[in-house]
Design a protein around this motif. Structure first.
Motif, PDB file in Angstrom:
ATOM      1  N   HIS A 171       0.846  -1.193   0.000  1.00  0.00           N
ATOM      2  CA  HIS A 171       0.000   0.000   0.000  1.00  0.00           C
ATOM      3  C   HIS A 171       0.884   1.247   0.000  1.00  0.00           C
ATOM      4  N   PRO A 172       0.375   2.363  -0.486  1.00  0.00           N
ATOM      5  CA  PRO A 172       1.092   3.628  -0.309  1.00  0.00           C
ATOM      6  C   PRO A 172       1.288   3.919   1.173  1.00  0.00           C
ATOM      7  N   TRP A 173       2.320   4.679   1.481  1.00  0.00           N
ATOM      8  CA  TRP A 173       2.669   4.974   2.879  1.00  0.00           C
ATOM      9  C   TRP A 173       1.513   5.682   3.585  1.00  0.00           C
ATOM     10  N   THR A 174       1.219   5.215   4.801  1.00  0.00           N
ATOM     11  CA  THR A 174       0.326   5.934   5.699  1.00  0.00           C
ATOM     12  C   THR A 174       0.925   5.858   7.092  1.00  0.00           C
ATOM     13  N   GLU A 175       0.485   6.741   7.963  1.00  0.00           N
ATOM     14  CA  GLU A 175       1.012   6.757   9.331  1.00  0.00           C
ATOM     15  C   GLU A 175       0.656   5.477  10.072  1.00  0.00           C
ATOM     16  N   SER A 176      -0.522   4.942   9.786  1.00  0.00           N
ATOM     17  CA  SER A 176      -0.957   3.724  10.474  1.00  0.00           C
ATOM     18  C   SER A 176      -0.314   2.467   9.886  1.00  0.00           C
ATOM     19  N   ASN A 177       0.164   2.539   8.641  1.00  0.00           N
ATOM     20  CA  ASN A 177       0.800   1.385   7.996  1.00  0.00           C
ATOM     21  C   ASN A 177       2.010   1.868   7.195  1.00  0.00           C
ATOM     22  N   PRO A 178       3.049   2.322   7.907  1.00  0.00           N
ATOM     23  CA  PRO A 178       4.193   2.924   7.209  1.00  0.00           C
ATOM     24  C   PRO A 178       4.937   1.950   6.292  1.00  0.00           C
ATOM     25  N   GLU A 179       4.858   0.649   6.587  1.00  0.00           N
ATOM     26  CA  GLU A 179       5.565  -0.332   5.756  1.00  0.00           C
ATOM     27  C   GLU A 179       4.722  -0.801   4.574  1.00  0.00           C
ATOM     28  N   GLY A 180       3.460  -0.426   4.572  1.00  0.00           N
ATOM     29  CA  GLY A 180       2.606  -0.713   3.430  1.00  0.00           C
ATOM     30  C   GLY A 180       2.174  -2.152   3.275  1.00  0.00           C
ATOM     31  N   PHE A 181       2.330  -2.965   4.326  1.00  0.00           N
ATOM     32  CA  PHE A 181       2.005  -4.382   4.182  1.00  0.00           C
ATOM     33  C   PHE A 181       0.525  -4.589   3.887  1.00  0.00           C
ATOM     34  N   TYR A 182       0.222  -5.489   2.946  1.00  0.00           N
ATOM     35  CA  TYR A 182      -1.124  -6.025   2.802  1.00  0.00           C
ATOM     36  C   TYR A 182      -1.354  -6.982   3.975  1.00  0.00           C
ATOM     37  N   ASN A 183      -2.549  -6.933   4.584  1.00  0.00           N
ATOM     38  CA  ASN A 183      -2.830  -7.934   5.604  1.00  0.00           C
ATOM     39  C   ASN A 183      -3.306  -9.225   4.934  1.00  0.00           C
ATOM     40  N   TYR A 184      -3.448 -10.286   5.736  1.00  0.00           N
ATOM     41  CA  TYR A 184      -3.785 -11.591   5.165  1.00  0.00           C
ATOM     42  C   TYR A 184      -5.084 -11.547   4.362  1.00  0.00           C
ATOM     43  N   LYS A 185      -6.065 -10.781   4.816  1.00  0.00           N
ATOM     44  CA  LYS A 185      -7.353 -10.726   4.115  1.00  0.00           C
ATOM     45  C   LYS A 185      -7.228  -9.978   2.792  1.00  0.00           C
ATOM     46  N   GLN A 186      -6.515  -8.869   2.787  1.00  0.00           N
ATOM     47  CA  GLN A 186      -6.296  -8.132   1.536  1.00  0.00           C
ATOM     48  C   GLN A 186      -5.490  -8.968   0.553  1.00  0.00           C
ATOM     49  N   MET A 187      -4.502  -9.652   1.089  1.00  0.00           N
ATOM     50  CA  MET A 187      -3.653 -10.512   0.267  1.00  0.00           C
ATOM     51  C   MET A 187      -4.481 -11.624  -0.370  1.00  0.00           C
ATOM     52  N   ALA A 188      -5.448 -12.142   0.388  1.00  0.00           N
ATOM     53  CA  ALA A 188      -6.263 -13.248  -0.110  1.00  0.00           C
ATOM     54  C   ALA A 188      -6.921 -12.888  -1.434  1.00  0.00           C
ATOM     55  N   GLN A 189      -7.556 -11.751  -1.489  1.00  0.00           N
ATOM     56  CA  GLN A 189      -8.270 -11.362  -2.702  1.00  0.00           C
ATOM     57  C   GLN A 189      -7.306 -11.029  -3.842  1.00  0.00           C
ATOM     58  N   SER A 190      -6.303 -10.183  -3.571  1.00  0.00           N
ATOM     59  CA  SER A 190      -5.395  -9.737  -4.640  1.00  0.00           C
ATOM     60  C   SER A 190      -4.553 -10.887  -5.184  1.00  0.00           C
ATOM     61  N   LEU A 191      -3.993 -11.671  -4.286  1.00  0.00           N
ATOM     62  CA  LEU A 191      -3.120 -12.767  -4.708  1.00  0.00           C
ATOM     63  C   LEU A 191      -3.918 -13.827  -5.457  1.00  0.00           C
ATOM     64  N   THR A 192      -5.090 -14.137  -4.956  1.00  0.00           N
ATOM     65  CA  THR A 192      -5.934 -15.143  -5.621  1.00  0.00           C
ATOM     66  C   THR A 192      -6.293 -14.715  -7.033  1.00  0.00           C
ATOM     67  N   GLU A 193      -6.670 -13.452  -7.200  1.00  0.00           N
ATOM     68  CA  GLU A 193      -7.026 -12.954  -8.536  1.00  0.00           C
ATOM     69  C   GLU A 193      -5.863 -13.125  -9.502  1.00  0.00           C
ATOM     70  N   TYR A 194      -4.656 -12.785  -9.045  1.00  0.00           N
ATOM     71  CA  TYR A 194      -3.496 -12.865  -9.930  1.00  0.00           C
ATOM     72  C   TYR A 194      -3.153 -14.312 -10.283  1.00  0.00           C
ATOM     73  N   VAL A 195      -3.129 -15.158  -9.260  1.00  0.00           N
ATOM     74  CA  VAL A 195      -2.733 -16.553  -9.471  1.00  0.00           C
ATOM     75  C   VAL A 195      -3.745 -17.277 -10.362  1.00  0.00           C
ATOM     76  N   LYS A 196      -5.020 -16.995 -10.162  1.00  0.00           N
ATOM     77  CA  LYS A 196      -6.046 -17.593 -11.023  1.00  0.00           C
ATOM     78  C   LYS A 196      -5.894 -17.115 -12.462  1.00  0.00           C
ATOM     79  N   ASP A 197      -5.663 -15.826 -12.622  1.00  0.00           N
ATOM     80  CA  ASP A 197      -5.523 -15.269 -13.970  1.00  0.00           C
ATOM     81  C   ASP A 197      -4.331 -15.887 -14.697  1.00  0.00           C
TER      82      ASP A 197
END
Length: 642
Positions: A171-197
């Protein structure tokens, strides 16, 4: 600190009972994580948390945390077994609170250690353990789990997308998530879409077990039972696995039983002395890596690792474990000079305890979980890595083919002019391709530490690089063995991978990168569609050369035979920029040969469409009675179905 914990409690029945002690001492307490660690529960009607820890050399142990102001004299633990198990029920403790064990050593030191069996950890740099529950998740992958039992890694398609979750996307930098990590739930949707495609069958996730140093990529683990808190909670990690499964994507985890770091809060000298490691540095330390080596001969340590493997497979529904650095475990002299290691009882360099551990591990995990894979990253010629344990094998399901990877990359890096002098680098692997059940890998290790990205390993200008890489990936798909690509390799990322930044997704705005991605997508679709490419990877009858000796022109032609008796595939790969008009290739049958993949197709950035069907003529070539003529371009790849 109270010293009463030094004596075995006689007052109340211990939660860690005699049967637990017996099984733990035999390395067969396969669900030891249900007793060890921190577990919310009830005691005499009061809600609280049970804490249990093994510290055999301690003088005394107490549990400290946010619930008692981190005071070491507040909650001394009771020693409930002579083997050194301590436990305590703390009614004040709540789920989500942080804790550590304060261990008084025999020589008077006070150590603060994270819980080896914690289900969750505080994000670095705090590194405390966190009270967490792994129960209560409602799984939705029953259909996947049922079908997994029918999965055969030897005969089913297996194309793996290796992923470092923290740097796949950010993710773009924010104060609450300065490292920009996707959490497991966000990763689930994005990663699944890419791998399926793209058409991968599985993802392999790096660095899921908790680790304090990001630069270790997850290979220096301190929390073997804790999905890293960088991306969320254990239940959220279950959601990720569940989501992938519901979309028919398998999940493999990197698992690191070879060594662990010396971080003060970790397993090293856990109670002031060697507990999880060998005391003698000639057995207990890696001189090159600066890490500790597990003592595979100690029953409780062996149990810790065996139960941990089952924990990921049975609690998190993981479909396979890729076991890191197997060679370092098998050889007592791995990475050592004479005098730095101790021979085994027979005078040899084999680690007999590690060998027995692997046999136990693989029999246990695959025996209890049909269809689950145990994958060895093993870089030597150790025999029967994937052989049956009853026949002297180690019992792994699959083995990374490091020899193929080395030869393949050395060939691909060459200027095309010099490839004719190195033709054997591409053919040699077929002399041993069926000695083990192999995975062909182009892993993260090959695109770091100044080794160059995959696209920049290729010779020539940009256009040449992309055509080279298409040819290389085509040869890989055609070669017997399962497949693995590291993230970014399928889009032609120029920069070496770094865990500190996301992949260069912006490159897909460029036509060459877009064309490469489309080509890999179609390669993977072809791989999944045709049993010739996956249905019989372990038998030599699946493959035959048409011409393995065309070194002067650096062209390889071969057939992948289908176990169904139909839809066999003929591969022709040209590894020089020289066009070969009306290239003639021998074929075994007087049939029609339908062109199903052509690297010069318009959608891959090629020049034009070509005929789809070629009829074989009775004209001897390459030792075959028939042949077809084909306009083979420079770096061209053609795959025909017959």
């Amino acid at each position: 600190m109270a010293k009463g914990g030094a004596n075995v409690s006689k007052e109340e029945p211990a939660r860690f009972g005699e049967l637990d002690q017996y099984l733990f001492g035999q390395s067969t307490h396969y669900e030891i994580y249900r007793k060890m660690g921190a577990h919310p529960g009830l005691e005499k009607g009061k809600k609280g948390v049970w804490f249990t820890v093994w510290a055999p050399n301690a003088s005394s142990v107490s549990v400290v945390g946010t619930f008692n102001g981190w005071r070491p004299d507040s909650h001394p633990m009771k020693k409930v077994a002579e083997m050194g198990v301590y436990e305590l029920f703390v009614p004040e403790a709540l789920e989500g609170e942080l804790y550590k064990y304060c261990i008084h050593t025999k020589d008077g030191r006070e150590l603060y250690k994270a819980d080896p069996y914690a289900f969750c950890s505080e994000k670095r740099p705090g590194n405390a353990s966190r009270i967490a529950s792994i129960g209560g998740y409602k799984w939705g992958d029953a259909l996947w789990m049922q079908k997994r039992q029918e999965f055969s890694p030897q005969t089913s398609p297996l194309s793996i997308y290796e992923v470092h979750p923290g740097s796949w996307k950010k993710h773009p930098w924010t104060e609450s998530n300065p490292e920009g990590f996707y959490n497991y739930k966000q990763m689930a949707q994005s990663l699944t879409e890419y791998v399926k495609d793209m058409g991968y069958t599985h993802v392999e996730l790096m660095g899921i077990a908790e680790h304090p140093f990001d630069g270790s990529w997850g290979y220096q683990v301190t929390g073997y039972y804790a999905p890293t808190s960088r991306y969320g909670t254990p239940l959220e990690f279950k959601y990720l696995v569940d989501y992938l499964h519901k979309n028919k994507i398998g999940v493999i985890l990197d698992w690191v039983p070879a060594h662990f770091p010396k971080d003060a809060h970790g397993l090293a000298e856990f109670d002031g002395e060697a507990v999880y490691e060998h005391a003698d540095p000639r057995q207990g330390e890696h001189p090159d890596w600066g890490t500790k080596i597990f003592n595979y001969g100690r029953p409780e340590v062996k149990n810790f690792l065996l139960a941990n493997a089952l924990y990921w497979v049975e609690e998190f529904h993981v479909d396979g474990l890729r076991v890191d650095a197997v060679a370092s475990m098998l050889y007592l002299d791995y990475g050592r000079e004479p005098g730095q290691w101790i021979p085994n009882k027979n005078g040899g360099n084999e680690n007999l305890e590690a060998i027995e551990f692997f046999k136990h591990l693989n029999s246990l995990v695959t025996g209890r979980n049909k269809g689950v894979m145990m994958i060895a990253e093993e870089s030597t010629a150790w025999p029967k890595v994937t052989g049956d344990v009853h026949d002297g094998g180690l019992g792994f399901t699959l083995k990374w083919n490091m020899g193929w990877m080395h030869d393949f990359l050395e060939y691909m890096k060459l200027d095309p002019y010099f490839r004719k002098y190195n033709h054997h680098k591409m053919t040699f692997s077929l002399t041993y391709a069926f000695s083990e059940n192999y995975i062909l890998v182009l892993s993260h290790d090959e695109v770091v530490h100044l080794k160059c990205s995959m696209i920049n390993k290729m010779p020539g200008e940009d256009e040449d690089k992309f055509e080279n890489l298409k040819a290389g990936y085509s040869f890989m798909i055609g070669h017997p063995g399962k497949k693995l690509l590291f993230m970014g390799q399928d889009i032609g990322q120029y920069r070496e991978w770094s865990e500190e930044r996301e992949l260069d997704w912006f490159l897909l705005q460029n036509k060459p990168n877009e064309h490469l991605q489309a080509y890999v997508r179609d390669l993977l679709a072809m791989y999944k569609k045709y049993p010739a490419l996956s249905g019989n990877d372990t038998g030599s009858e699946c493959f035959s050369w048409i011409n393995a000796n065309d070194g002067d022109r650096s062209i390889f032609s071969f057939i992948r035979w289908s176990p169904t008796g139909k839809n066999h595939l003929l591969f022709v790969c040209n590894f020089t920029p020289v066009d070969r008009p009306d290239y003639r290739v021998g074929v075994p049958r007087r049939k029609q040969y339908r062109l199903i993949l052509d690297s010069r197709n318009l959608k891959y950035g090629g020049s034009h469409e070509v005929p789809e069907v070629y009829r074989a003529l009775k004209r001897e070539c390459d030792g075959q009675p028939f042949s077809i003529g084909y306009d083979l371009p420079g770096y061209g790849v053609a795959v025909f179905r017959f």
